[in-house]
Design an enzyme around this catalytic site. Sequence first.
Site, mmCIF file in Angstrom:
data_model
loop_
_atom_site.group_PDB
_atom_site.id
_atom_site.type_symbol
_atom_site.label_atom_id
_atom_site.label_comp_id
_atom_site.label_asym_id
_atom_site.label_seq_id
_atom_site.Cartn_x
_atom_site.Cartn_y
_atom_site.Cartn_z
ATOM 1 N N PRO A 152 -0.469 5.573 -26.073
ATOM 2 C CA PRO A 152 -1.451 6.534 -25.570
ATOM 3 C C PRO A 152 -0.880 7.533 -24.556
ATOM 4 O O PRO A 152 -1.635 8.309 -23.972
ATOM 5 C CB PRO A 152 -2.533 5.649 -24.933
ATOM 6 N N HIS A 205 -10.937 21.369 -21.169
ATOM 7 C CA HIS A 205 -10.053 20.958 -20.099
ATOM 8 C C HIS A 205 -8.671 21.519 -20.357
ATOM 9 O O HIS A 205 -8.170 21.397 -21.474
ATOM 10 C CB HIS A 205 -10.008 19.428 -20.075
ATOM 11 N N TYR A 244 1.364 19.267 -26.440
ATOM 12 C CA TYR A 244 0.417 18.425 -25.709
ATOM 13 C C TYR A 244 -0.967 18.520 -26.347
ATOM 14 O O TYR A 244 -1.663 17.522 -26.505
ATOM 15 C CB TYR A 244 0.382 18.910 -24.262
ATOM 16 N N TYR A 271 -0.703 13.017 -13.461
ATOM 17 C CA TYR A 271 0.398 12.134 -13.829
ATOM 18 C C TYR A 271 1.257 11.943 -12.595
ATOM 19 O O TYR A 271 1.775 12.929 -12.051
ATOM 20 C CB TYR A 271 1.272 12.763 -14.926
ATOM 21 N N LYS A 313 -2.682 11.008 -28.542
ATOM 22 C CA LYS A 313 -2.606 11.567 -29.903
ATOM 23 C C LYS A 313 -3.325 10.726 -30.958
ATOM 24 O O LYS A 313 -3.601 11.215 -32.050
ATOM 25 C CB LYS A 313 -1.140 11.684 -30.347
HETATM 26 P P1 RFL Z 1 -9.970 2.225 -34.730
HETATM 27 O O1 RFL Z 1 -10.688 3.122 -33.784
HETATM 28 O O2 RFL Z 1 -9.227 1.069 -34.181
HETATM 29 O O3 RFL Z 1 -11.042 1.709 -35.784
HETATM 30 C C1 RFL Z 1 -10.710 0.699 -36.704
HETATM 31 C C2 RFL Z 1 -12.009 0.000 -37.106
HETATM 32 O O4 RFL Z 1 -11.703 -0.978 -38.086
HETATM 33 C C3 RFL Z 1 -12.414 -2.176 -37.794
HETATM 34 N N1 RFL Z 1 -11.681 -3.270 -38.438
HETATM 35 C C4 RFL Z 1 -12.066 -3.830 -39.594
HETATM 36 N N2 RFL Z 1 -13.126 -3.616 -40.391
HETATM 37 C C5 RFL Z 1 -13.224 -4.339 -41.527
HETATM 38 N N3 RFL Z 1 -12.310 -5.299 -41.870
HETATM 39 C C6 RFL Z 1 -11.237 -5.546 -41.094
HETATM 40 N N4 RFL Z 1 -10.346 -6.475 -41.450
HETATM 41 C C7 RFL Z 1 -11.087 -4.800 -39.892
HETATM 42 N N5 RFL Z 1 -10.150 -4.784 -38.904
HETATM 43 C C8 RFL Z 1 -10.531 -3.844 -38.044
HETATM 44 C C9 RFL Z 1 -12.440 -2.230 -36.277
HETATM 45 O O5 RFL Z 1 -13.496 -3.047 -35.799
HETATM 46 C C10 RFL Z 1 -12.639 -0.743 -35.936
HETATM 47 O O6 RFL Z 1 -14.004 -0.412 -35.860
HETATM 48 O O7 RFL Z 1 -8.935 3.020 -35.644
HETATM 49 P P2 RFL Z 1 -8.890 4.561 -36.115
HETATM 50 O O8 RFL Z 1 -10.192 4.949 -36.753
HETATM 51 O O9 RFL Z 1 -7.639 4.699 -36.861
HETATM 52 O O10 RFL Z 1 -8.812 5.428 -34.766
HETATM 53 C C11 RFL Z 1 -7.678 5.338 -33.947
HETATM 54 C C12 RFL Z 1 -8.085 5.558 -32.483
HETATM 55 O O11 RFL Z 1 -9.134 4.671 -32.143
HETATM 56 C C13 RFL Z 1 -6.887 5.347 -31.530
HETATM 57 O O12 RFL Z 1 -5.717 5.920 -32.071
HETATM 58 C C14 RFL Z 1 -7.149 5.985 -30.148
HETATM 59 O O13 RFL Z 1 -8.178 5.315 -29.466
HETATM 60 C C15 RFL Z 1 -5.863 5.992 -29.305
HETATM 61 N N6 RFL Z 1 -6.113 6.471 -27.935
HETATM 62 C C16 RFL Z 1 -6.252 7.823 -27.687
HETATM 63 N N7 RFL Z 1 -6.164 8.718 -28.691
HETATM 64 C C17 RFL Z 1 -6.372 10.051 -28.461
HETATM 65 O O14 RFL Z 1 -6.267 10.856 -29.413
HETATM 66 N N8 RFL Z 1 -6.680 10.531 -27.197
HETATM 67 C C18 RFL Z 1 -6.798 9.688 -26.126
HETATM 68 O O15 RFL Z 1 -7.126 10.145 -25.012
HETATM 69 C C19 RFL Z 1 -6.551 8.272 -26.337
HETATM 70 N N9 RFL Z 1 -6.664 7.367 -25.322
HETATM 71 C C20 RFL Z 1 -6.231 5.552 -26.891
HETATM 72 C C21 RFL Z 1 -6.510 6.025 -25.576
HETATM 73 C C22 RFL Z 1 -6.068 4.173 -27.110
HETATM 74 C C23 RFL Z 1 -6.174 3.282 -26.054
HETATM 75 N N10 RFL Z 1 -5.986 1.901 -26.323
HETATM 76 C C24 RFL Z 1 -7.072 0.986 -26.270
HETATM 77 C C25 RFL Z 1 -4.791 1.507 -27.018
HETATM 78 C C26 RFL Z 1 -6.623 5.131 -24.528
HETATM 79 C C27 RFL Z 1 -6.444 3.746 -24.750
HETATM 80 C C28 RFL Z 1 -6.546 2.792 -23.577
#
Ligand code: RFL
Length: 387
Positions: free
Chosen positions: A289, A68, A384, A197, A293
């Site tokens: 978000p 994309h 980006y 956007y 990143k």
């Molecule tokens: P995660 O994915 O939150 O995984 C953490 C894991 O730890 C578990 N956990 C525990 N396990 C054991 N003991 C505990 N005490 C624990 N506490 C928590 C949880 O259950 C979970 O499985 O963290 P990680 O691996 O650092 O990854 C980070 C990403 O998930 C996050 O930064 C992204 O989703 C942010 N984000 C986006 N990032 C992108 O690069 N591109 C995107 O298009 C994008 N879109 C988004 C997003 C985040 C969003 N939200 C929900 C804030 C869109 C949204 C709406």
Amino acid sequence: MVVLGAGPAGLVLGNILVDRGIDCVVLERAERTHVQTRARAGFLAAGTVRILARHGLDEGLRRHGRTHGTCEFRTEDGRFRLDYSGLGQGDPHTVYPQQDLVTDLLARYLERGGRIRFGTEAVAVRAADSDRPEVDVREADGRSGLWRARYVAGCDGRHGAARRSLPAGTVRHHRDHGVTWLGLLAEAPPSLDAVGYATHEHGFAGHMARTSDITRYYLQCERGTPADAWSEEYIWDELELRMRAREYGPLRRGRVVHRSVVDLESDVLEPLRHGALFLVGDAAGLISPSAAKGANLAVLEASILAHALIDDLTAGDSEGVDTYSARCLPHIWRAQEFSHWMIGLLHGPSGADGESLFHNSLRRARLTSLRTSRSQQDWFAEHYVGV
Ligand code: RFL
């Protein structure tokens, strides 16, 4: 090696370590189905895809991900498009839902012989000044347990045990951007062949393809708005209004299947290593978000840490683990800076007082620069897609 959390950070780290023969267990609070169905990110940077490919973790995204490279801005001054994959470093995004990536990473980790305990919550980590760190856990049935390892990787997100166990004096740089989004997943094909956007006097609206029949939308809302406050009809009307559907074409409507409210916040912890405990991904820093990143930084940091740990554990070379924090922080801050810039590009104060008018005029000037200046467009494209 004990890894807390089976998100992108924990599973990339676990995969690389296990592939090099390092004994590793991932402790995950949630159950497997929850981890594999949690819809969040979708846009993967070219560098992220390269890291995944280098470690044999890209099969699913090569098969089902779509490249994309265009975004479209709809503003009070008209509409313009940027074909960003032809600007800057010439890199596109790969669109691949985070839950599919996590599912792939988990399958590969288990195939490689990695161990994982679902339903196991870390409650405390004692690692800051110990070379034999311990993790207290609570199992799903309420039983307590204890894990010991040479190192602990805190990949357990912003509310995890790693963050709660940091020594006093750890610096947390925090910024609340004062903006809230209602994040929506709609069972509807994308309405544009671009990331959309829109800036509007009612607030920001965003459109991002996920799959051929699922689209993510964002609507800026008042802080404190409950996720279920708005009816589906109101949501679609508001999306069409802010995205100027009357001028540029209607949106393809569908059932809203998921809603979440996201307060745009950033934080960065410093340092990212405390004795035998390392912070990775959202645990290391939270990024709004606005520029997609978070998952990309999580993969980058996990790969930097994995190689540092491999050098340390297999060759006794500790330089990588000693410099982990210093290597990651510049990437994190550059991503934060761009994300902050995007927030300023897409949101302005809603008032009609002099201060608000001044801010909104600056925002429009920033959009004009992006529309008209090739060097600005190259800068945008590079940041980006990059991490
Ligand atoms: P995660 O994915 O939150 O995984 C953490 C894991 O730890 C578990 N956990 C525990 N396990 C054991 N003991 C505990 N005490 C624990 N506490 C928590 C949880 O259950 C979970 O499985 O963290 P990680 O691996 O650092 O990854 C980070 C990403 O998930 C996050 O930064 C992204 O989703 C942010 N984000 C986006 N990032 C992108 O690069 N591109 C995107 O298009 C994008 N879109 C988004 C997003 C985040 C969003 N939200 C929900 C804030 C869109 C949204 C709406």
